[in-house]
Design a protein around this motif. Sequence first.
Motif, PDB file in Angstrom:
ATOM      1  N   MET A 147      -4.213  42.359 -16.061  1.00 36.52           N
ATOM      2  CA  MET A 147      -4.768  42.246 -14.724  1.00 36.52           C
ATOM      3  C   MET A 147      -6.186  42.845 -14.755  1.00 36.52           C
ATOM      4  O   MET A 147      -6.394  43.936 -15.245  1.00 36.52           O
ATOM      5  CB  MET A 147      -3.897  43.020 -13.736  1.00 36.52           C
ATOM      6  N   SER A 148      -7.128  42.093 -14.213  1.00 37.64           N
ATOM      7  CA  SER A 148      -8.510  42.564 -14.197  1.00 37.64           C
ATOM      8  C   SER A 148      -8.738  43.503 -13.017  1.00 37.64           C
ATOM      9  O   SER A 148      -7.908  43.615 -12.103  1.00 37.64           O
ATOM     10  CB  SER A 148      -9.477  41.380 -14.108  1.00 37.64           C
ATOM     11  N   LYS A 149      -9.863  44.175 -13.025  1.00 39.24           N
ATOM     12  CA  LYS A 149     -10.205  45.112 -11.954  1.00 39.24           C
ATOM     13  C   LYS A 149     -10.312  44.383 -10.614  1.00 39.24           C
ATOM     14  O   LYS A 149      -9.836  44.872  -9.597  1.00 39.24           O
ATOM     15  CB  LYS A 149     -11.524  45.798 -12.291  1.00 39.24           C
ATOM     16  N   ASN A 150     -10.931  43.198 -10.616  1.00 39.21           N
ATOM     17  CA  ASN A 150     -11.076  42.425  -9.377  1.00 39.21           C
ATOM     18  C   ASN A 150      -9.735  41.989  -8.817  1.00 39.21           C
ATOM     19  O   ASN A 150      -9.532  41.983  -7.604  1.00 39.21           O
ATOM     20  CB  ASN A 150     -11.977  41.214  -9.600  1.00 39.21           C
ATOM     21  N   GLU A 151      -8.813  41.603  -9.691  1.00 39.83           N
ATOM     22  CA  GLU A 151      -7.488  41.197  -9.230  1.00 39.83           C
ATOM     23  C   GLU A 151      -6.747  42.378  -8.608  1.00 39.83           C
ATOM     24  O   GLU A 151      -6.083  42.234  -7.588  1.00 39.83           O
ATOM     25  CB  GLU A 151      -6.673  40.629 -10.393  1.00 39.83           C
ATOM     26  N   ALA A 152      -6.866  43.546  -9.227  1.00 38.28           N
ATOM     27  CA  ALA A 152      -6.201  44.742  -8.704  1.00 38.28           C
ATOM     28  C   ALA A 152      -6.770  45.112  -7.338  1.00 38.28           C
ATOM     29  O   ALA A 152      -6.029  45.480  -6.425  1.00 38.28           O
ATOM     30  CB  ALA A 152      -6.362  45.896  -9.681  1.00 38.28           C
ATOM     31  N   LEU A 153      -8.093  45.013  -7.180  1.00 38.83           N
ATOM     32  CA  LEU A 153      -8.711  45.320  -5.892  1.00 38.83           C
ATOM     33  C   LEU A 153      -8.295  44.323  -4.818  1.00 38.83           C
ATOM     34  O   LEU A 153      -8.094  44.694  -3.666  1.00 38.83           O
ATOM     35  CB  LEU A 153     -10.231  45.349  -6.023  1.00 38.83           C
ATOM     36  N   ALA A 154      -8.162  43.057  -5.196  1.00 40.56           N
ATOM     37  CA  ALA A 154      -7.751  42.038  -4.236  1.00 40.56           C
ATOM     38  C   ALA A 154      -6.322  42.291  -3.751  1.00 40.56           C
ATOM     39  O   ALA A 154      -6.015  42.095  -2.571  1.00 40.56           O
ATOM     40  CB  ALA A 154      -7.856  40.650  -4.861  1.00 40.56           C
ATOM     41  N   MET A 155      -5.450  42.743  -4.648  1.00 45.19           N
ATOM     42  CA  MET A 155      -4.070  43.018  -4.270  1.00 45.19           C
ATOM     43  C   MET A 155      -3.977  44.192  -3.299  1.00 45.19           C
ATOM     44  O   MET A 155      -3.121  44.226  -2.429  1.00 45.19           O
ATOM     45  CB  MET A 155      -3.224  43.322  -5.512  1.00 45.19           C
ATOM     46  N   LEU A 156      -4.866  45.148  -3.426  1.00 46.71           N
ATOM     47  CA  LEU A 156      -4.804  46.352  -2.602  1.00 46.71           C
ATOM     48  C   LEU A 156      -5.771  46.318  -1.417  1.00 46.71           C
ATOM     49  O   LEU A 156      -5.962  47.321  -0.748  1.00 46.71           O
ATOM     50  CB  LEU A 156      -5.114  47.577  -3.463  1.00 46.71           C
ATOM     51  N   LYS A 157      -6.366  45.166  -1.156  1.00 45.03           N
ATOM     52  CA  LYS A 157      -7.396  45.067  -0.122  1.00 45.03           C
ATOM     53  C   LYS A 157      -6.898  45.515   1.250  1.00 45.03           C
ATOM     54  O   LYS A 157      -7.603  46.212   1.979  1.00 45.03           O
ATOM     55  CB  LYS A 157      -7.923  43.636  -0.041  1.00 45.03           C
ATOM     56  N   GLU A 158      -5.673  45.161   1.614  1.00 40.13           N
ATOM     57  CA  GLU A 158      -5.175  45.524   2.942  1.00 40.13           C
ATOM     58  C   GLU A 158      -4.918  47.025   3.063  1.00 40.13           C
ATOM     59  O   GLU A 158      -4.849  47.552   4.166  1.00 40.13           O
ATOM     60  CB  GLU A 158      -3.906  44.738   3.280  1.00 40.13           C
ATOM     61  N   ARG A 159      -4.801  47.742   1.949  1.00 37.88           N
ATOM     62  CA  ARG A 159      -4.553  49.185   1.990  1.00 37.88           C
ATOM     63  C   ARG A 159      -5.837  50.004   1.892  1.00 37.88           C
ATOM     64  O   ARG A 159      -5.803  51.216   2.053  1.00 37.88           O
ATOM     65  CB  ARG A 159      -3.632  49.571   0.839  1.00 37.88           C
ATOM     66  N   ARG A 160      -6.970  49.342   1.634  1.00 38.75           N
ATOM     67  CA  ARG A 160      -8.235  50.055   1.471  1.00 38.75           C
ATOM     68  C   ARG A 160      -8.840  50.399   2.822  1.00 38.75           C
ATOM     69  O   ARG A 160      -8.598  49.740   3.816  1.00 38.75           O
ATOM     70  CB  ARG A 160      -9.217  49.201   0.675  1.00 38.75           C
ATOM     71  N   GLN A 161      -9.632  51.470   2.836  1.00 39.29           N
ATOM     72  CA  GLN A 161     -10.333  51.854   4.050  1.00 39.29           C
ATOM     73  C   GLN A 161     -11.742  52.308   3.700  1.00 39.29           C
ATOM     74  O   GLN A 161     -12.015  52.701   2.574  1.00 39.29           O
ATOM     75  CB  GLN A 161      -9.587  52.946   4.800  1.00 39.29           C
ATOM     76  N   LYS A 162     -12.630  52.234   4.664  1.00 37.73           N
ATOM     77  CA  LYS A 162     -14.027  52.574   4.452  1.00 37.73           C
ATOM     78  C   LYS A 162     -14.172  54.081   4.233  1.00 37.73           C
ATOM     79  O   LYS A 162     -13.559  54.886   4.935  1.00 37.73           O
ATOM     80  CB  LYS A 162     -14.845  52.131   5.664  1.00 37.73           C
ATOM     81  N   CYS A 163     -14.991  54.450   3.272  1.00 42.69           N
ATOM     82  CA  CYS A 163     -15.266  55.846   2.966  1.00 42.69           C
ATOM     83  C   CYS A 163     -16.656  56.187   3.509  1.00 42.69           C
ATOM     84  O   CYS A 163     -17.633  55.546   3.159  1.00 42.69           O
ATOM     85  CB  CYS A 163     -15.225  56.064   1.463  1.00 42.69           C
ATOM     86  N   ILE A 164     -16.729  57.182   4.370  1.00 40.71           N
ATOM     87  CA  ILE A 164     -18.015  57.591   4.933  1.00 40.71           C
ATOM     88  C   ILE A 164     -18.513  58.799   4.154  1.00 40.71           C
ATOM     89  O   ILE A 164     -17.832  59.822   4.070  1.00 40.71           O
ATOM     90  CB  ILE A 164     -17.887  57.931   6.430  1.00 40.71           C
ATOM     91  N   VAL A 165     -19.694  58.669   3.571  1.00 44.96           N
ATOM     92  CA  VAL A 165     -20.299  59.727   2.774  1.00 44.96           C
ATOM     93  C   VAL A 165     -21.273  60.506   3.646  1.00 44.96           C
ATOM     94  O   VAL A 165     -22.125  59.920   4.298  1.00 44.96           O
ATOM     95  CB  VAL A 165     -21.034  59.140   1.547  1.00 44.96           C
TER      96      VAL A 165
END
Length: 50
Positions: free
Chosen positions: A1-19
């Motif tokens: 599994m590539s990095k892009n595929e892994a990110l696509a699978m977890l897209k709904e669980r990701r949230q914006k990080c404010i620095v």
Amino acid sequence: MSKNEALAMLKERRQKCIVYTRVMGYHRPVESFNVGKTGEHKQRKQFAEC
């Protein structure tokens, strides 16, 4: 599994990080900086205190 595929699978669980960064004695989010200040922030050197 590539990095892009892994990110696509977890897209709904990701949230914006404010620095935040300290500017003139108070903390501000980096996303509110203008173009010049954003470029200056990218040029800063990061260090780790021992």
